[in-house]
Design an enzyme around this catalytic site. Structure first.
Site, short mmCIF file in Angstrom:
data_model
loop_
_atom_site.label_atom_id
_atom_site.label_comp_id
_atom_site.label_asym_id
_atom_site.label_seq_id
_atom_site.Cartn_x
_atom_site.Cartn_y
_atom_site.Cartn_z
N GLU A 46 40.42 34.55 36.64
CA GLU A 46 40.33 34.48 38.10
C GLU A 46 41.16 33.30 38.57
O GLU A 46 41.21 32.26 37.91
CB GLU A 46 38.89 34.33 38.57
CG GLU A 46 38.77 34.25 40.09
CD GLU A 46 37.37 34.55 40.60
OE1 GLU A 46 37.22 34.71 41.83
OE2 GLU A 46 36.44 34.62 39.78
N CYS A 239 34.72 36.93 42.43
CA CYS A 239 34.57 36.85 43.89
C CYS A 239 35.90 36.95 44.63
O CYS A 239 35.93 37.34 45.79
CB CYS A 239 33.86 35.54 44.26
SG CYS A 239 32.18 35.43 43.61
N GLU A 371 29.98 41.85 41.69
CA GLU A 371 28.74 41.20 42.15
C GLU A 371 28.29 41.72 43.51
O GLU A 371 27.76 40.98 44.33
CB GLU A 371 28.90 39.68 42.16
CG GLU A 371 28.86 39.07 40.78
CD GLU A 371 28.68 37.56 40.77
OE1 GLU A 371 28.65 36.94 41.85
OE2 GLU A 371 28.56 36.99 39.66
#
Length: 652
Positions: A46, A239, A371
């Protein structure tokens, strides 16, 4: 002196002898319990902690195309510039990269710009660096003088670059060779002479990149990944896929094609943590989906892209796209499969070929959502599943089980995803060491016939936020213990990856992280060495190991798993001694096969659970390998205090 009677002495002696007696464990080599997936141990990437820009993407110039919210962030003026001599131009006709800089020199005054890099620039003595730019000559006469300088302003390299042209956009480049090393370098660009020119994509790359690719990836950061031999790379992250809002979600189509046309956006970690604000953190997408696929191919890992499901981060805005507008998101998934696997005469396969890779990337796994939770996620996931399974049944779908390994959200999603017959469920857990130690048996009773498990994000946390120095041996050893349970249940747990992957020692937002870097160096944490040992010694078949008839999941603070490697003909024992004293074990091989030849014993150990590697001491804890000889069908071994050991035993 106090006297000890004979009875007490005998009790103490027998107790001592009993405590030193070897523990007996049985390994059922002839009773395999399942297969280990080729994608069992992988990595999670990420763009957090300067992982991409300022990290593995080797560009040294920050805000090279002036697209940050503050167009000149990262740039400082050199010399006394008359008003209007340097202007930011916003041209709406330019795809993805609207801003440029107009330099208008009517007289030959000293004028220039200095770029500060990403917490400085890592410059190495003897290395060559290529400066390049896009420019459009309005009137001739301007040439560039380039300098690489250290934090004190000493010139480490310099070069000249004349600019000529006919008013059209073109490129130019020059190489600079450094005469010294610094982690805090800067780039000076002096505009000499008179004339008018428009400049953009002011860029500086080391020549020595991974595989020598121009404008490519930082060699040492890819190398440390390649040495792990991961089975997969999950990208572009967690995220970051969702974005703080849908406008700033990760859109893969904006990350492919010509680099100068890729549209920069703010990085969602820019302002996520008030204690670690990073206002200069943006995504240039020089590292885009094509580069992720290429990196996966380079190091022999399966590509595992994760796409937005029509939901922004539920901890931030929790925006959702209306169901009647979800088609665009589903089409993105279909087009991504075509980009990765389609023929060169298909629309997206053609773009892949034009980028230099006519052969397909052989995508097999695709994640939908990260998520995300609740009925709003299930509703959108079902829409993806219906279309993707109809048009691409060969692609296994990965779905989110929420933000944690238990609780109402998890239980709701686990039930829904299984009833939907989702291929793979993505479970995440960031927990303290005690949770990992107690969770070694987590998957022992999971349904063998249902969905498979992807341990997609996990890390043992001591204290947070903790920074580079707190990626400790305590955390790593608890992870090693937990991973014995993942391996023992490899027929259910098909994939696992620690997260996050990279952290910059001066630019991190989240920790702990698997690998830490600065502008010149890279090192693996104790957790990195644990992950690497599992990945390099994966094996192919699960072999039962028992202690007093039970799985070895924490009794006497011991943890173990065993696999067989069909290719090498070796039994592989992984053993964690989570005690402050040595432990002796006799492993009884219940098999017709015999131990032959020399075994390898690889040990990670330290009596200090707080020890950690660092830039200054990158190998404070590292594996030690010994050659061993075992006789018969019993492996007699002693394990050091607080140790993780891998033993490879040839058997015939």
């Amino acid at each position: 002196m106090k006297k000890i009677n004979l009875f007490t002495a005998l009790i103490l002696l027998s107790s001592s002898l009993f405590s030193q007696a070897p523990i007996e464990m049985k390994i059922a080599l002839d009773q395999p319990a399942g297969e280990i997936s080729s994608t069992m141990w992988g990595v999670f990437f990420e763009d957090i902690n300067l992982g991409a820009d300022g990290g593995i993407y080797a560009e040294l110039v920050k805000n090279r195309s002036f697209e940050f919210d503050a167009p000149l962030m990262g740039w400082n003026q050199l010399g006394e510039l008359p008003e209007g001599s340097i202007l930011v131009v916003n041209d709406s006709k330019r795809k993805g990269n609207r801003r440029s800089l107009r330099i208008n020199k009517k007289v030959d005054f000293a004028a220039g710009l200095q770029n500060e890099g990403f917490r400085g620039m890592g410059i190495k003595q003897g290395e060559r660096y290529e400066f390049s730019l896009l420019y459009k000559q309005i009137s001739e006469g301007v040439k560039l003088k380039l300098e690489l300088v250290d934090s004190s302003g000493h010139v480490l390299a310099e070069g000249q670059l004349p600019l000529t042209g006919n008013g059209e956009w073109q490129t130019a480049a020059v190489n600079l060779t450094a005469n010294a090393t610094t982690a805090g370098g800067k780039l000076n660009i002096w505009f000499q002479g008179t004339g008018e020119v428009v400049v953009d994509m002011l860029s500086l790359f080391p020549e020595d990149t991974w595989k020598g690719r121009k404008k490519g990836l930082r060699k040492d950061m890819v190398q440390i990944l390649d040495e792990m031999k991961p089975g997969f790379i999950r990208f572009p992250g967690g995220c970051i896929v969702e974005g703080r809002d849908l406008a700033n979600r990760f859109q893969w189509k904006n990350t492919v094609g010509p680099i100068e046309q890729r549209e920069l956006i703010i990085n969602r970690w820019n302002t996520e943590f008030s204690q670690r604000l990073t206002p200069d953190y943006f995504q240039s997408f020089g590292l885009g989906f094509f580069e992720y696929f290429l990196l996966s191919e380079d190091i022999g890992a399966e590509p595992v892209p994760i796409l937005n499901c029509g939901m922004a981060c539920q901890f931030n805005t929790a925006e959702v796209v209306p169901m009647d507008e979800l088609d665009e998101y589903v089409q993105d998934a279909l087009d991504l499969i075509e980009f990765a696997n389609g023929p060169v005469d298909s629309p997206w396969g053609k773009i892949r070929a034009e980028m230099g890779h006519p052969a397909p990337f052989h995508l097999k796994l695709l994640g939908v959502g990260n998520e995300n939770w609740g009925p709003q996620y299930v509703e959108r996931l079902e829409a993806f599943q219906n279309i993707l399974k109809q048009k691409h049944p060969e692609i296994a779908l990965i779905a989110s089980s929420g933000t944690g390994p238990d609780g109402e959200r998890f239980e709701y999603l686990d039930d829904k995803l299984r009833s939907m017959k989702i291929d793979i469920i993505d479970e995440h857990y960031y927990r303290p060491p005690a949770w990992f130690l107690s969770g070694a048996a987590r998957y022992d009773d999971y349904d063998r016939r249902g969905a498979k498990i992807f341990a997609g994000e996990y890390a043992s946390h001591t204290t947070r936020p903790n920074g580079p120095g707190r990626s400790t041996w305590e955390a790593a050893l608890s992870e090693a213990a937990f991973m014995t349970g993942l391996e023992r249940n490899g027929d259910v747990v098909r994939m696992a990856s620690y997260a996050p992957l990279f952290g910059h020692v001066e630019g991190w937002q989240w920790s702990p992280d698997l690998i830490w870097v600065d502008n010149l160096n890279v090192y693996g944490t104790p957790s990195y060495h644990v992950q690497k040992l599992y990945s390099l010694h994966k094996g192919s078949t699960i072999i039962p190991i028992k202690y007093e008839g039970k799985n070895v999941t924490g009794a006497d603070s011991l943890y173990a798993s065993t696999v067989f490697d069909r290719d090498s003909g070796e039994l592989i024992i992984k053993f964690v001694n989570y005690n402050n004293s040595s432990t002796s074990v006799n492993f009884q091989l219940n098999s017709k096969n015999k131990i032959v030849g020399t075994a390898s014993k690889i040990t990670l150990a330290n009596p200090d659970l707080n020890i950690a590697n660092s830039i200054e001491q990158p190998l404070a804890i590292q594996p030690v390998t010994d050659q061993m000889r075992y006789n018969g069908n019993v492996v007699k071994e002693t394990f050091a205090p607080y140790s993780f050991t891998v033993i490879r035993i040839p058997v015939r």
